[in-house]
Design an enzyme around this catalytic site. Sequence first.
Site, PDB file in Angstrom:
ATOM      1  N   ASN A  11       7.283 -34.057 -16.234  1.00  0.00           N
ATOM      2  CA  ASN A  11       7.773 -34.458 -14.917  1.00  0.00           C
ATOM      3  C   ASN A  11       6.589 -34.339 -13.966  1.00  0.00           C
ATOM      4  O   ASN A  11       6.191 -33.239 -13.603  1.00  0.00           O
ATOM      5  CB  ASN A  11       8.924 -33.528 -14.490  1.00  0.00           C
ATOM      6  CG  ASN A  11       9.358 -33.784 -13.042  1.00  0.00           C
ATOM      7  OD1 ASN A  11       8.947 -34.757 -12.421  1.00  0.00           O
ATOM      8  ND2 ASN A  11      10.192 -32.895 -12.517  1.00  0.00           N
ATOM      9  N   LYS A  40       6.387 -35.177 -10.921  1.00  0.00           N
ATOM     10  CA  LYS A  40       6.750 -34.914  -9.513  1.00  0.00           C
ATOM     11  C   LYS A  40       5.941 -35.858  -8.616  1.00  0.00           C
ATOM     12  O   LYS A  40       5.736 -37.004  -8.994  1.00  0.00           O
ATOM     13  CB  LYS A  40       6.550 -33.430  -9.197  1.00  0.00           C
ATOM     14  CG  LYS A  40       7.241 -32.535 -10.248  1.00  0.00           C
ATOM     15  CD  LYS A  40       7.347 -31.103  -9.873  1.00  0.00           C
ATOM     16  CE  LYS A  40       8.083 -30.343 -10.976  1.00  0.00           C
ATOM     17  NZ  LYS A  40       8.297 -28.931 -10.675  1.00  0.00           N
ATOM     18  N   HIS A  64      17.252 -32.788 -10.454  1.00  0.00           N
ATOM     19  CA  HIS A  64      16.223 -31.750 -10.498  1.00  0.00           C
ATOM     20  C   HIS A  64      16.444 -30.769  -9.348  1.00  0.00           C
ATOM     21  O   HIS A  64      16.889 -31.163  -8.268  1.00  0.00           O
ATOM     22  CB  HIS A  64      14.829 -32.388 -10.397  1.00  0.00           C
ATOM     23  CG  HIS A  64      13.744 -31.409 -10.693  1.00  0.00           C
ATOM     24  ND1 HIS A  64      13.259 -30.543  -9.738  1.00  0.00           N
ATOM     25  CD2 HIS A  64      13.074 -31.132 -11.845  1.00  0.00           C
ATOM     26  CE1 HIS A  64      12.325 -29.778 -10.309  1.00  0.00           C
ATOM     27  NE2 HIS A  64      12.199 -30.116 -11.573  1.00  0.00           N
ATOM     28  N   GLU A  79      14.514 -29.488  -7.301  1.00  0.00           N
ATOM     29  CA  GLU A  79      13.829 -29.855  -6.046  1.00  0.00           C
ATOM     30  C   GLU A  79      14.639 -30.894  -5.273  1.00  0.00           C
ATOM     31  O   GLU A  79      14.655 -30.901  -4.048  1.00  0.00           O
ATOM     32  CB  GLU A  79      12.407 -30.351  -6.361  1.00  0.00           C
ATOM     33  CG  GLU A  79      11.497 -29.195  -6.759  1.00  0.00           C
ATOM     34  CD  GLU A  79      10.417 -29.552  -7.766  1.00  0.00           C
ATOM     35  OE1 GLU A  79      10.105 -30.737  -7.944  1.00  0.00           O
ATOM     36  OE2 GLU A  79       9.888 -28.604  -8.401  1.00  0.00           O
ATOM     37  N   GLU A  82      16.694 -25.566 -16.345  1.00  0.00           N
ATOM     38  CA  GLU A  82      15.518 -25.141 -15.591  1.00  0.00           C
ATOM     39  C   GLU A  82      15.911 -24.056 -14.589  1.00  0.00           C
ATOM     40  O   GLU A  82      16.407 -24.363 -13.502  1.00  0.00           O
ATOM     41  CB  GLU A  82      14.929 -26.323 -14.816  1.00  0.00           C
ATOM     42  CG  GLU A  82      14.468 -27.472 -15.681  1.00  0.00           C
ATOM     43  CD  GLU A  82      13.358 -28.276 -15.009  1.00  0.00           C
ATOM     44  OE1 GLU A  82      12.317 -28.427 -15.645  1.00  0.00           O
ATOM     45  OE2 GLU A  82      13.524 -28.709 -13.859  1.00  0.00           O
ATOM     46  N   GLY A 140       7.305 -23.678 -11.455  1.00  0.00           N
ATOM     47  CA  GLY A 140       6.056 -23.643 -10.698  1.00  0.00           C
ATOM     48  C   GLY A 140       5.626 -22.247 -10.279  1.00  0.00           C
ATOM     49  O   GLY A 140       4.745 -22.077  -9.437  1.00  0.00           O
ATOM     50  N   SER A 170       7.695 -23.421 -15.950  1.00  0.00           N
ATOM     51  CA  SER A 170       6.437 -22.785 -16.354  1.00  0.00           C
ATOM     52  C   SER A 170       6.218 -22.793 -17.870  1.00  0.00           C
ATOM     53  O   SER A 170       5.635 -21.872 -18.430  1.00  0.00           O
ATOM     54  CB  SER A 170       6.345 -21.355 -15.802  1.00  0.00           C
ATOM     55  OG  SER A 170       6.356 -21.377 -14.388  1.00  0.00           O
TER      56      SER A 170
HETATM   57  P1  13P Z   1       6.619 -26.314 -13.948  1.00  0.00           P
HETATM   58  O1  13P Z   1       6.400 -26.610 -15.405  1.00  0.00           O
HETATM   59  O2  13P Z   1       5.468 -26.706 -13.086  1.00  0.00           O
HETATM   60  O3  13P Z   1       7.118 -24.922 -13.716  1.00  0.00           O
HETATM   61  O4  13P Z   1       7.816 -27.300 -13.496  1.00  0.00           O
HETATM   62  C1  13P Z   1       8.954 -27.345 -14.246  1.00  0.00           C
HETATM   63  C2  13P Z   1       9.785 -28.485 -13.753  1.00  0.00           C
HETATM   64  O5  13P Z   1      10.295 -28.458 -12.658  1.00  0.00           O
HETATM   65  C3  13P Z   1       9.944 -29.640 -14.634  1.00  0.00           C
HETATM   66  O6  13P Z   1      10.934 -30.485 -14.179  1.00  0.00           O
END
Ligand code: 13P
Length: 249
Positions: free
Chosen positions: A9, A11, A94, A96, A166, A172, A211
């Site tokens: 992903n 982003k 997601h 976010e 997740e 992150g 992560s």
């Molecule tokens: P990270 O791998 O950067 O923690 O992000 C995970 C994520 O949100 C994947 O959709």
Amino acid sequence: MRKPIIAGNWKMNKTMAETKAMIAELAPMVEGAECDVVLCVPYTDIATAKKAARGTAIKIGAENVHWAEKGAFTGEVSAQMLKELKVDYVIIGHSERRQYFGETDQTVNMRTQAALAAKLKPIVCVGETEQERESGKTEEVLYRQLTEGLKGFKSKDFDKIVVAYEPVWAIGTGKTATANDANETIAYIRSVLNKKFRGVGEKVRIQYGGSMNTKNCKELMAMPEIDGGLIGGASLKAQDFSQIVNYNK
Ligand code: 13P
């Protein structure tokens, strides 16, 4: 057996030039991969990514999709528009999106319906926040996200739907759920889906995200309930992402 699926992903990262360069570098590294390999990229990168991935093992996904066919929804993109670009997968719900853009279980449900109607494969994200986890609400939150977000779907829809677990506190942050914790929570998700949708427990693919990186991927992927990863930061570099894709080599 469930085929593992490792998806990146991106982003809000990468220009078209960066997209082209990264896929050119990545493609030979993931040739012959035993899992499905997917990159979910910003809308503006999709056409470039599709072209760069042609004839390789890499499938391309989007990061969101609107539920309506068309209309006055400034800034949104429809499932048909993605289909026209020959997108295979789309991330929905997601954390976010839930946190910053008002995504709810109801909008997740509508977006997932639209994706399926257009024959896109939805990657539906669920997960608890740190506060929810600390107050012992993880299962309650997941139950609500799964039953509301996927209300009205049929068992056969789970041939296409992938679920991504997740935990928000792991995204992150460099904090990963332990492999055992992730496995246990994913087993819970599987049991909820199996109760609601006949026979789905055995077949639905459930990824872990948060992560996940070159160091912890092997241990996570060795867990019986974990069918893949949804990778943020570590999907931005061909070296790192290919190592995760090749976790078993
Ligand atoms: P990270 O791998 O950067 O923690 O992000 C995970 C994520 O949100 C994947 O959709």
